[in-house]
Design an enzyme around this catalytic site. Sequence first.
Site, PDB file in Angstrom:
ATOM      1  N   CYS A  62       0.840  -1.204   0.000  1.00  0.00           N
ATOM      2  CA  CYS A  62       0.000   0.000   0.000  1.00  0.00           C
ATOM      3  C   CYS A  62       0.872   1.250   0.000  1.00  0.00           C
ATOM      4  O   CYS A  62       0.627   2.195  -0.754  1.00  0.00           O
ATOM      5  CB  CYS A  62      -0.924  -0.017   1.209  1.00  0.00           C
ATOM      6  SG  CYS A  62      -2.045   1.403   1.299  1.00  0.00           S
ATOM      7  N   CYS A 117      -6.066  -3.138   7.385  1.00  0.00           N
ATOM      8  CA  CYS A 117      -7.286  -2.332   7.354  1.00  0.00           C
ATOM      9  C   CYS A 117      -8.480  -3.058   6.745  1.00  0.00           C
ATOM     10  O   CYS A 117      -9.616  -2.834   7.154  1.00  0.00           O
ATOM     11  CB  CYS A 117      -7.034  -1.013   6.623  1.00  0.00           C
ATOM     12  SG  CYS A 117      -6.596  -1.171   4.877  1.00  0.00           S
TER      13      CYS A 117
END
EC number: 2.8.1.13
Length: 381
Positions: free
Chosen positions: A120, A217
Amino acid sequence: MALDTDIPLNSLGLAKPPSETRVVVAMSGGVDSSVVAAHLAQAGYDVVGVTLQLYDHGAALAKKGACCAGIDIHDARRVAEERGFPHYVLDYENIFKDAVIDEFADSYLAGATPVPCIRCNERVKFKDLLETARDLEADCMATGHYIQRKIGPHGPELHRAVDANRDQSYFLFSTTREQLEYLRFPLGHLPSKEATRAMAADYGLAVADKPDSQDICFVPNGNYASVIEKLRPGAAEPGEIVHADGRVLGTHEGVIHYTIGQRRGLGIGGLAEPLYVVKLDVNKKQVVVGPKELLSTRIIPVREINWLGDEPFESRAAWHLSVKVRSTRPPREAIVRPLSPTTAEVELLTPEEGVSPGQACVFYETEGTRVFGGGWIWRGY
């Protein structure tokens, strides 16, 4: 406590007054990035807050401790409104799925243990978001990561955070030299997270006591297997649990339910010796178990190396460095032997247990705080 102002010129190392220095702050909605944004705004910088919507924030609202979810977007926007700087929410859901989530699922199905937070940072935050910051004519981009950027004789260097408990260098090893020129990490020199929260309280931020994000997440409660089953329906196929000596000990409902080094929940009770998962054979649909000593690894093949040293990676036959093979492990001394500009063989001076393909192997100065990059562990030979 004030943020780092040791760098000459303005506090961000740029040759212009703060009021003429535009800074894009990547705001996750948590206390760290909120403190960075609030501090820079108060110091007179031209701050622009940007928050990424990475997945369906409506569904994510129900998950406590997630980042980049609906409540976090609200919190980031509130900080911007209270501190008087513009804030934008960018829909990166498709980019995040293509660049991070799909590879996570495929790697897991291949028997690896991926680290999507690194991807990410590499493929979304420090690539697409960084380009967005340039499009906004920002002079630099600041984040709330706990890592230090220092100026050395050959330019900016990456260093571990002062607070070893908060250090995030393992997740940022793939930051390139070009990105490092543009990025700023104002929290890396702080002694503790408590110092950050104290600053948030001083600025009157509502997020001062907000809990830290937990787990990945998009993986609720750390249940990787349930996410994989949703992303790749039918991919979990049953198979055998096999001892390293060849004995079949039982069956399983899918390799994705196991990780290297796992001891509990194997479903093969009644054995005299404690057994651990030592290998995941996806092709044979086998979970291979054995005694703890079989987890010990000395030689690690590494690829996709991002090198941050001053000399070319291949300029030496071997580098004496410390390496980290999991985010929770301390760095251990090793010999790193380059095989190409982006591949190497890493020999640990002290064997490690539970080294798994898909994890990162991050390179550090043996004595000091500098980060020399790193690469990805793979099966290799």
